[in-house]
Design a protein around this motif. Structure first.
Motif, PDB file in Angstrom:
ATOM      1  N   ASP A 104       0.667  -1.313  -0.058  1.00 23.33           N
ATOM      2  CA  ASP A 104      -0.007   0.186   0.187  1.00 23.33           C
ATOM      3  C   ASP A 104       0.856   1.317  -0.090  1.00 23.33           C
ATOM      4  O   ASP A 104       0.573   2.268  -0.560  1.00 23.33           O
ATOM      5  CB  ASP A 104      -0.825  -0.006   1.358  1.00 23.33           C
ATOM      6  CG  ASP A 104      -2.122  -0.898   1.085  1.00 23.33           C
ATOM      7  OD1 ASP A 104      -2.287  -1.533   0.024  1.00 23.33           O
ATOM      8  OD2 ASP A 104      -2.545  -1.383   2.259  1.00 23.33           O
ATOM      9  N   LEU A 105       1.917   1.216   0.885  1.00 24.14           N
ATOM     10  CA  LEU A 105       2.840   2.488   0.743  1.00 24.14           C
ATOM     11  C   LEU A 105       3.332   2.556  -0.487  1.00 24.14           C
ATOM     12  O   LEU A 105       3.541   3.807  -0.952  1.00 24.14           O
ATOM     13  CB  LEU A 105       3.873   2.321   2.040  1.00 24.14           C
ATOM     14  CG  LEU A 105       3.512   2.247   3.389  1.00 24.14           C
ATOM     15  CD1 LEU A 105       4.560   1.830   4.418  1.00 24.14           C
ATOM     16  CD2 LEU A 105       3.023   3.665   3.655  1.00 24.14           C
ATOM     17  N   LEU A 106       3.845   1.523  -1.261  1.00 19.94           N
ATOM     18  CA  LEU A 106       4.474   1.536  -2.574  1.00 19.94           C
ATOM     19  C   LEU A 106       3.310   2.257  -3.537  1.00 19.94           C
ATOM     20  O   LEU A 106       3.808   2.973  -4.249  1.00 19.94           O
ATOM     21  CB  LEU A 106       5.056   0.371  -2.866  1.00 19.94           C
ATOM     22  CG  LEU A 106       6.320  -0.342  -2.188  1.00 19.94           C
ATOM     23  CD1 LEU A 106       6.644  -1.443  -2.554  1.00 19.94           C
ATOM     24  CD2 LEU A 106       7.610   0.739  -2.111  1.00 19.94           C
ATOM     25  N   ASP A 107       2.385   1.842  -3.394  1.00 19.21           N
ATOM     26  CA  ASP A 107       1.249   2.256  -4.327  1.00 19.21           C
ATOM     27  C   ASP A 107       0.990   3.758  -4.101  1.00 19.21           C
ATOM     28  O   ASP A 107       0.872   4.600  -5.192  1.00 19.21           O
ATOM     29  CB  ASP A 107      -0.029   1.578  -4.026  1.00 19.21           C
ATOM     30  CG  ASP A 107      -0.140   0.183  -4.675  1.00 19.21           C
ATOM     31  OD1 ASP A 107       0.767  -0.037  -5.749  1.00 19.21           O
ATOM     32  OD2 ASP A 107      -1.270  -0.687  -4.448  1.00 19.21           O
ATOM     33  N   GLU A 108       0.904   4.203  -2.961  1.00 21.96           N
ATOM     34  CA  GLU A 108       0.546   5.589  -2.499  1.00 21.96           C
ATOM     35  C   GLU A 108       1.858   6.538  -3.169  1.00 21.96           C
ATOM     36  O   GLU A 108       1.705   7.736  -3.693  1.00 21.96           O
ATOM     37  CB  GLU A 108       0.868   5.859  -0.927  1.00 21.96           C
ATOM     38  CG  GLU A 108      -0.308   5.223  -0.325  1.00 21.96           C
ATOM     39  CD  GLU A 108      -0.086   5.454   1.113  1.00 21.96           C
ATOM     40  OE1 GLU A 108       0.675   6.240   1.700  1.00 21.96           O
ATOM     41  OE2 GLU A 108      -1.031   4.712   2.090  1.00 21.96           O
ATOM     42  N   HIS A 109       2.824   6.119  -3.368  1.00 21.71           N
ATOM     43  CA  HIS A 109       4.190   6.770  -3.984  1.00 21.71           C
ATOM     44  C   HIS A 109       4.488   6.261  -5.451  1.00 21.71           C
ATOM     45  O   HIS A 109       5.411   6.701  -5.734  1.00 21.71           O
ATOM     46  CB  HIS A 109       5.265   6.934  -3.046  1.00 21.71           C
ATOM     47  CG  HIS A 109       5.382   7.368  -1.689  1.00 21.71           C
ATOM     48  ND1 HIS A 109       5.793   8.582  -1.641  1.00 21.71           N
ATOM     49  CD2 HIS A 109       4.814   6.780  -0.657  1.00 21.71           C
ATOM     50  CE1 HIS A 109       5.351   8.936  -0.132  1.00 21.71           C
ATOM     51  NE2 HIS A 109       4.712   7.722   0.298  1.00 21.71           N
ATOM     52  N   SER A 110       3.628   5.677  -6.057  1.00 22.39           N
ATOM     53  CA  SER A 110       3.982   5.223  -7.398  1.00 22.39           C
ATOM     54  C   SER A 110       5.371   4.381  -7.472  1.00 22.39           C
ATOM     55  O   SER A 110       5.783   4.712  -8.611  1.00 22.39           O
ATOM     56  CB  SER A 110       3.806   6.260  -8.513  1.00 22.39           C
ATOM     57  OG  SER A 110       2.273   6.683  -8.253  1.00 22.39           O
ATOM     58  N   ALA A 111       5.660   3.810  -6.626  1.00 17.62           N
ATOM     59  CA  ALA A 111       7.117   3.067  -6.633  1.00 17.62           C
ATOM     60  C   ALA A 111       7.083   1.769  -6.760  1.00 17.62           C
ATOM     61  O   ALA A 111       5.959   1.000  -6.490  1.00 17.62           O
ATOM     62  CB  ALA A 111       7.662   3.430  -5.286  1.00 17.62           C
ATOM     63  N   ARG A 112       7.988   1.223  -7.568  1.00 14.81           N
ATOM     64  CA  ARG A 112       8.036  -0.181  -7.875  1.00 14.81           C
ATOM     65  C   ARG A 112       9.333  -0.852  -7.046  1.00 14.81           C
ATOM     66  O   ARG A 112      10.324  -0.203  -6.964  1.00 14.81           O
ATOM     67  CB  ARG A 112       8.303  -0.679  -9.308  1.00 14.81           C
ATOM     68  CG  ARG A 112       6.772  -0.364 -10.067  1.00 14.81           C
ATOM     69  CD  ARG A 112       6.806  -1.183 -11.366  1.00 14.81           C
ATOM     70  NE  ARG A 112       7.683  -0.605 -12.296  1.00 14.81           N
ATOM     71  CZ  ARG A 112       7.524   0.566 -13.166  1.00 14.81           C
ATOM     72  NH1 ARG A 112       6.333   1.135 -12.996  1.00 14.81           N
ATOM     73  NH2 ARG A 112       8.527   1.068 -13.967  1.00 14.81           N
ATOM     74  N   ALA A 113       9.282  -1.995  -6.449  1.00 12.10           N
ATOM     75  CA  ALA A 113      10.228  -2.657  -5.842  1.00 12.10           C
ATOM     76  C   ALA A 113      10.610  -4.019  -6.419  1.00 12.10           C
ATOM     77  O   ALA A 113       9.626  -4.679  -7.008  1.00 12.10           O
ATOM     78  CB  ALA A 113      10.027  -2.496  -4.425  1.00 12.10           C
ATOM     79  N   THR A 114      11.624  -4.809  -5.859  1.00 13.57           N
ATOM     80  CA  THR A 114      11.991  -5.978  -6.389  1.00 13.57           C
ATOM     81  C   THR A 114      11.920  -6.626  -4.702  1.00 13.57           C
ATOM     82  O   THR A 114      12.611  -6.471  -3.807  1.00 13.57           O
ATOM     83  CB  THR A 114      13.432  -6.157  -6.695  1.00 13.57           C
ATOM     84  OG1 THR A 114      13.562  -5.413  -7.824  1.00 13.57           O
ATOM     85  CG2 THR A 114      13.940  -7.534  -6.824  1.00 13.57           C
ATOM     86  N   PHE A 115      11.045  -7.929  -4.753  1.00 12.91           N
ATOM     87  CA  PHE A 115      10.957  -8.610  -3.659  1.00 12.91           C
ATOM     88  C   PHE A 115      11.612  -9.840  -3.905  1.00 12.91           C
ATOM     89  O   PHE A 115      11.203 -10.664  -4.603  1.00 12.91           O
ATOM     90  CB  PHE A 115       9.395  -8.712  -3.373  1.00 12.91           C
ATOM     91  CG  PHE A 115       8.592  -7.699  -2.966  1.00 12.91           C
ATOM     92  CD1 PHE A 115       8.335  -7.517  -1.554  1.00 12.91           C
ATOM     93  CD2 PHE A 115       8.245  -6.830  -3.795  1.00 12.91           C
ATOM     94  CE1 PHE A 115       7.247  -6.565  -1.153  1.00 12.91           C
ATOM     95  CE2 PHE A 115       7.446  -5.517  -3.380  1.00 12.91           C
ATOM     96  CZ  PHE A 115       7.029  -5.585  -1.907  1.00 12.91           C
ATOM     97  N   PHE A 116      12.684 -10.011  -2.972  1.00 13.08           N
ATOM     98  CA  PHE A 116      13.319 -11.370  -2.848  1.00 13.08           C
ATOM     99  C   PHE A 116      12.532 -12.199  -1.766  1.00 13.08           C
ATOM    100  O   PHE A 116      12.696 -12.247  -0.675  1.00 13.08           O
ATOM    101  CB  PHE A 116      14.820 -11.241  -2.580  1.00 13.08           C
ATOM    102  CG  PHE A 116      15.734 -10.746  -3.534  1.00 13.08           C
ATOM    103  CD1 PHE A 116      16.243 -11.595  -4.544  1.00 13.08           C
ATOM    104  CD2 PHE A 116      15.688  -9.467  -3.812  1.00 13.08           C
ATOM    105  CE1 PHE A 116      17.045 -11.201  -5.588  1.00 13.08           C
ATOM    106  CE2 PHE A 116      16.658  -8.876  -5.055  1.00 13.08           C
ATOM    107  CZ  PHE A 116      17.259  -9.835  -5.823  1.00 13.08           C
ATOM    108  N   CYS A 117      11.532 -13.079  -2.381  1.00 10.49           N
ATOM    109  CA  CYS A 117      10.804 -13.763  -1.667  1.00 10.49           C
ATOM    110  C   CYS A 117      11.482 -15.300  -1.234  1.00 10.49           C
ATOM    111  O   CYS A 117      12.236 -15.962  -1.905  1.00 10.49           O
ATOM    112  CB  CYS A 117       9.433 -14.253  -2.132  1.00 10.49           C
ATOM    113  SG  CYS A 117       8.549 -12.619  -2.323  1.00 10.49           S
ATOM    114  N   ILE A 118      11.132 -15.793   0.069  1.00  7.38           N
ATOM    115  CA  ILE A 118      11.635 -17.184   0.546  1.00  7.38           C
ATOM    116  C   ILE A 118      10.513 -18.043  -0.009  1.00  7.38           C
ATOM    117  O   ILE A 118       9.390 -17.858   0.261  1.00  7.38           O
ATOM    118  CB  ILE A 118      11.701 -17.139   2.091  1.00  7.38           C
ATOM    119  CG1 ILE A 118      12.508 -16.204   2.427  1.00  7.38           C
ATOM    120  CG2 ILE A 118      11.978 -18.515   2.420  1.00  7.38           C
ATOM    121  CD1 ILE A 118      12.949 -15.820   3.861  1.00  7.38           C
TER     122      ILE A 118
END
Length: 300
Positions: A104-118
């Motif tokens: 939700d925070l990333l959406d608010e700032h129109s930011a994309r991220a890379t999630f390294f998931c287990i």
């Protein structure tokens, strides 16, 4: 948030080219063996040199940002499009409490991220991983079980762990991860050949906040912002996140300030996958995947 442009999702295995440290160590072993055969009295020097070389290899594996054992993304590759780009990488999730709030925070700032998931966490919360991908972020491989002794594993064990993570995340998102981050960033000389064979690229970071143990959000934020520059890769955690005095995950206090500061500096967030795609010739054919891609997911 605007949907990202279509990206390549398929890369062939890379050819493994031993790093100079690896070839030098191999040559030293051969030389030491030859010296002892020709002149047995040299055994203390030969043995000492071999031990010293192993200590250097160990030190290289204990330094997450080292490229001594093979290629390692510590910053985004240079390109005309990278002059105002930075990358946010988020490790150890998904977490059912934290990850949705991070999204939700990333959406608010129109930011994309890379999630390294287990992988194991992704299997427990597949709907969250689906949401990560659906909201425009990249899902990459952080191993299947995130074992702390990962860096002590033999080649076969490394391959099984990484391959299991690949299949888990591919099954959930429909897209193969292109990057791998070792648990705690620690590795050994056997890792790079395995990554090459699986078509994965090792990624570490430029700076991190140590937010799995630091409870002061201000200190975490300062570590991430100190010297922030284009092409930086930042590391924070949605899984195993430290909690502040009020019990709230530190990442939820760090992210708003981090995203605001980047916007004020006119820096744009990108994913590692986008950066890789931008540095791949646009007319290059997408290589055919290896047979592993077609293997059934239950053969893990």
């Amino acid at each position: 948030m605007n949907a990202p442009a279509p990206l390549q999702t398929s890369y062939a295995p890379r050819r493994w080219r031993p790093a100079p440290l690896i070839t030098g160590t191999a040559a030293l072993h051969v030389g030491a063996a030859a010296a002892m055969l020709l002149e047995p009295a040299t055994w203390p020097w030969a043995t000492g040199s071999v031990i010293a070389s192993h200590l250097v290899l160990t030190a290289a594996g204990l330094w997450p940002k080292s490229a001594l054992l093979g290629p390692n993304w510590t910053r985004l590759p240079p390109s005309p499009d990278a002059n105002d780009r930075i990358a946010l990488t988020i490790d150890d999730g998904p977490d059912p409490e934290v990850t949705p709030r991070v999204l939700d925070l990333l959406d608010e700032h129109s930011a994309r991220a890379t999630f390294f998931c287990i992988g194991e966490r992704a299997q427990r919360h597949p709907q969250i991983v689906e949401q990560i991908a659906a909201r425009g972020h990249a899902v990459e491989n952080h191993s299947q079980r995130h074992r702390h002794h990962f860096s002590l594993s033999a080649p076969g064990a490394l391959r099984r762990e990484i391959e299991a993570g690949q299949r888990t995340l591919t099954q959930i998102t429909g897209t193969r991860p292109l990057f791998f981050r070792a648990p705690a960033g620690l590795r050994n000389p056997f890792l790079e050949p395995v990554l090459c064979d699986l078509g994965l690229q090792l990624a570490s970071w430029t700076r991190r906040g140590f937010d799995t143990r630091e409870r002061d959000a201000g200190k975490v934020t300062q570590r991430l912002l100190d010297g922030l520059a284009p092409r930086d890769i930042l590391l924070i955690h949605d899984g195993h996140a430290a909690r502040g005095a009020d019990g709230a995950p530190v990442i939820l206090k760090v992210l708003p300030e981090l995203l605001r500061t980047a916007a004020q500096a006119q820096l744009r967030w990108t994913t590692l996958r986008e950066a890789l795609d931008e540095n791949t010739p646009k007319n290059a054919p997408i290589p055919v995947q290896k047979a592993i891609d077609a293997a059934p997911f239950d053969k893990i």
